[in-house]
Design an enzyme around this catalytic site. Structure first.
Site, PDB file in Angstrom:
ATOM      1  N   ASN A  77     -50.609 -38.913  49.824  1.00  0.00           N
ATOM      2  CA  ASN A  77     -49.649 -39.271  48.736  1.00  0.00           C
ATOM      3  C   ASN A  77     -49.243 -40.636  48.871  1.00  0.00           C
ATOM      4  O   ASN A  77     -48.325 -40.879  49.815  1.00  0.00           O
ATOM      5  CB  ASN A  77     -48.315 -38.215  48.525  1.00  0.00           C
ATOM      6  CG  ASN A  77     -47.511 -38.540  47.633  1.00  0.00           C
ATOM      7  OD1 ASN A  77     -47.602 -39.541  46.764  1.00  0.00           O
ATOM      8  ND2 ASN A  77     -46.329 -38.051  47.558  1.00  0.00           N
ATOM      9  N   TRP A  78     -49.698 -41.530  48.282  1.00  0.00           N
ATOM     10  CA  TRP A  78     -49.374 -43.162  48.562  1.00  0.00           C
ATOM     11  C   TRP A  78     -48.255 -43.435  47.924  1.00  0.00           C
ATOM     12  O   TRP A  78     -47.635 -44.570  48.371  1.00  0.00           O
ATOM     13  CB  TRP A  78     -50.663 -43.947  48.070  1.00  0.00           C
ATOM     14  CG  TRP A  78     -51.728 -43.986  48.858  1.00  0.00           C
ATOM     15  CD1 TRP A  78     -51.923 -43.016  49.982  1.00  0.00           C
ATOM     16  CD2 TRP A  78     -52.940 -44.635  48.680  1.00  0.00           C
ATOM     17  NE1 TRP A  78     -53.473 -43.224  50.459  1.00  0.00           N
ATOM     18  CE2 TRP A  78     -53.951 -44.438  49.810  1.00  0.00           C
ATOM     19  CE3 TRP A  78     -53.416 -45.661  48.000  1.00  0.00           C
ATOM     20  CZ2 TRP A  78     -55.393 -44.763  49.764  1.00  0.00           C
ATOM     21  CZ3 TRP A  78     -54.563 -46.284  47.927  1.00  0.00           C
ATOM     22  CH2 TRP A  78     -55.680 -46.011  49.044  1.00  0.00           C
ATOM     23  N   LYS A  79     -47.656 -42.681  47.140  1.00  0.00           N
ATOM     24  CA  LYS A  79     -46.086 -42.905  46.527  1.00  0.00           C
ATOM     25  C   LYS A  79     -46.553 -44.485  45.835  1.00  0.00           C
ATOM     26  O   LYS A  79     -47.491 -44.519  45.550  1.00  0.00           O
ATOM     27  CB  LYS A  79     -45.213 -42.880  47.383  1.00  0.00           C
ATOM     28  CG  LYS A  79     -45.054 -41.444  48.073  1.00  0.00           C
ATOM     29  CD  LYS A  79     -43.759 -40.995  48.957  1.00  0.00           C
ATOM     30  CE  LYS A  79     -44.140 -40.011  49.618  1.00  0.00           C
ATOM     31  NZ  LYS A  79     -42.819 -39.297  50.192  1.00  0.00           N
ATOM     32  N   HIS A 101     -42.998 -33.106  42.902  1.00  0.00           N
ATOM     33  CA  HIS A 101     -42.526 -33.847  44.192  1.00  0.00           C
ATOM     34  C   HIS A 101     -41.115 -34.009  44.110  1.00  0.00           C
ATOM     35  O   HIS A 101     -40.443 -34.216  42.891  1.00  0.00           O
ATOM     36  CB  HIS A 101     -43.272 -34.974  44.412  1.00  0.00           C
ATOM     37  CG  HIS A 101     -43.132 -35.459  45.665  1.00  0.00           C
ATOM     38  ND1 HIS A 101     -42.070 -36.030  46.105  1.00  0.00           N
ATOM     39  CD2 HIS A 101     -43.822 -35.589  46.846  1.00  0.00           C
ATOM     40  CE1 HIS A 101     -41.982 -36.477  47.509  1.00  0.00           C
ATOM     41  NE2 HIS A 101     -43.069 -36.123  47.718  1.00  0.00           N
ATOM     42  N   GLU A 153     -39.223 -36.018  45.016  1.00  0.00           N
ATOM     43  CA  GLU A 153     -38.784 -37.406  44.728  1.00  0.00           C
ATOM     44  C   GLU A 153     -38.491 -37.407  43.100  1.00  0.00           C
ATOM     45  O   GLU A 153     -37.804 -38.085  42.382  1.00  0.00           O
ATOM     46  CB  GLU A 153     -39.738 -38.568  45.189  1.00  0.00           C
ATOM     47  CG  GLU A 153     -39.279 -38.837  46.632  1.00  0.00           C
ATOM     48  CD  GLU A 153     -40.384 -39.208  47.434  1.00  0.00           C
ATOM     49  OE1 GLU A 153     -41.318 -39.832  47.091  1.00  0.00           O
ATOM     50  OE2 GLU A 153     -40.504 -39.084  48.691  1.00  0.00           O
ATOM     51  N   GLU A 213     -42.834 -28.751  50.924  1.00  0.00           N
ATOM     52  CA  GLU A 213     -42.210 -29.828  51.572  1.00  0.00           C
ATOM     53  C   GLU A 213     -40.914 -29.696  51.611  1.00  0.00           C
ATOM     54  O   GLU A 213     -39.962 -29.980  50.833  1.00  0.00           O
ATOM     55  CB  GLU A 213     -42.398 -30.966  50.772  1.00  0.00           C
ATOM     56  CG  GLU A 213     -44.045 -31.219  50.496  1.00  0.00           C
ATOM     57  CD  GLU A 213     -44.420 -32.741  50.163  1.00  0.00           C
ATOM     58  OE1 GLU A 213     -45.196 -33.492  50.697  1.00  0.00           O
ATOM     59  OE2 GLU A 213     -43.841 -33.302  49.156  1.00  0.00           O
ATOM     60  N   GLY A 247     -40.127 -38.207  55.046  1.00  0.00           N
ATOM     61  CA  GLY A 247     -40.009 -39.725  55.161  1.00  0.00           C
ATOM     62  C   GLY A 247     -38.897 -39.583  56.228  1.00  0.00           C
ATOM     63  O   GLY A 247     -38.543 -40.913  56.341  1.00  0.00           O
ATOM     64  N   SER A 262     -43.228 -35.580  56.737  1.00  0.00           N
ATOM     65  CA  SER A 262     -43.420 -36.176  58.145  1.00  0.00           C
ATOM     66  C   SER A 262     -44.588 -35.662  59.105  1.00  0.00           C
ATOM     67  O   SER A 262     -44.469 -35.668  60.449  1.00  0.00           O
ATOM     68  CB  SER A 262     -41.953 -36.052  59.112  1.00  0.00           C
ATOM     69  OG  SER A 262     -41.140 -36.937  58.402  1.00  0.00           O
ATOM     70  N   GLY A 282     -47.627 -38.211  53.278  1.00  0.00           N
ATOM     71  CA  GLY A 282     -46.777 -39.404  52.553  1.00  0.00           C
ATOM     72  C   GLY A 282     -47.169 -40.720  53.622  1.00  0.00           C
ATOM     73  O   GLY A 282     -48.465 -41.212  53.611  1.00  0.00           O
ATOM     74  N   GLY A 283     -46.046 -41.223  54.484  1.00  0.00           N
ATOM     75  CA  GLY A 283     -46.386 -42.192  55.108  1.00  0.00           C
ATOM     76  C   GLY A 283     -47.769 -42.540  56.059  1.00  0.00           C
ATOM     77  O   GLY A 283     -48.295 -43.412  56.194  1.00  0.00           O
TER      78      GLY A 283
END
Ligand code: PGA
Length: 252
Positions: free
Chosen positions: A9-11, A97, A99, A169, A175, A215, A236-237
């Site tokens: 997930n590159w956001k 998600h 976010e 999640e 994150g 994470s 993600g990251g």
């Protein structure tokens, strides 16, 4: 069908040229892995979906969107429909998600409609659920996740449900560098599979892919993926660094 899946997930990250370079680096790296033990899905920002679809053609990698509208078409400025995604050969869409829930006020009712619209257009949802830290500390985490899944997914028929991937999640792990321990994650994954079994039967539950996100990185993926009910990760990251993402893909 239950598969090992690693989804990136590159956001809202990367310029076009950076995104193209990252996509190429991941594909080059995957080429060198003899038989990847996981299906790989990359979810770039919507603007780069076309580039992603073009680059992954002739590879086993799938492209997913990070969000879509629940509406079919019309006067919804700024939105992208499931039909549009399908017409661009996008195969998956992350839905729900945390976010999106937090910053864009998405709720279960809306998410149930998004899930329906995705499935009606052959887009496979990666449905996210997870609790806040305070909810876990209050011992309410199982109830929260149960509600999210029941409200957004349990109106589906078993056939429809079999095309849904679930991603657990915990919000406190996203994150933050704080990962759920493999035991905490497994406990929730087992609970989710039990919920699915209660609604759709054991056969459907056994075929459901349940990913962990929050994470998850090149160092801890191994331990997480070793758990019986963890079928991969929503990353993600660490999906923004090709080497890290490739290491995670090799972590089964
Ligand atoms: P993270 O994000 O890996 O950066 O914690 C995961 C996600 O939000 O899907």
């Amino acid at each position: 069908m239950r598969k090992n899946i690693v989804a990136g997930n590159w956001k809202m990250n990367k310029t076009f040229s950076e995104a193209e370079a990252l996509m190429c680096d991941i594909l080059d790296g995957l080429d060198k892995i003899n038989e990847p033990l996981a299906d790989v899905i990359i979810c770039p920002p919507a603007l780069y979906l076309e580039m992603g679809v073009d680059l992954v053609r002739e590879t086993p990698v799938c492209i997913g969107a990070q969000n879509m509208s629940q509406f079919v078409s019309g006067a919804y400025t700024g939105e992208i429909s499931a039909g549009m995604l399908q017409s661009m050969e996008v195969q998956y869409c992350i839905l729900g998600h945390s976010e999106r829930r937090k910053y864009f006020a998405e709720n279960d009712e809306q998410l149930a409609k998004k899930v329906d619209s995705a499935l009606a257009n052959d887009i496979w949802p990666i449905f996210c659920c997870g609790e806040e830290l305070a909810e876990r500390e209050a011992g309410n985490h199982f109830n929260v996740v149960k509600g999210q899944i029941e409200n957004a997914l349990f109106h589906l028929t078993p056939e429809q449900f079999s095309n849904v991937v679930i991603a657990y999640e915990p919000i406190w792990a996203i994150g933050t560098g704080v990962t759920a321990s493999p035991e905490q994650a497994e406990e929730m994954h087992e609970f989710i599979r039990g919920l699915v079994a209660g609604k759709y039967g054991k056969a459907v539950a056994d075929e459901t892919s349940i990913l962990y996100g929050g994470s998850c990185n090149a160092k801890n993926a191994n331990e997480l993926f070793a758990k019986p009910d963890i079928d991969g990760g929503l990353i993600g990251g660490a999906s923004l660094v090709a080497d890290d993402f490739l290491t995670i893909i090799k972590s089964f």
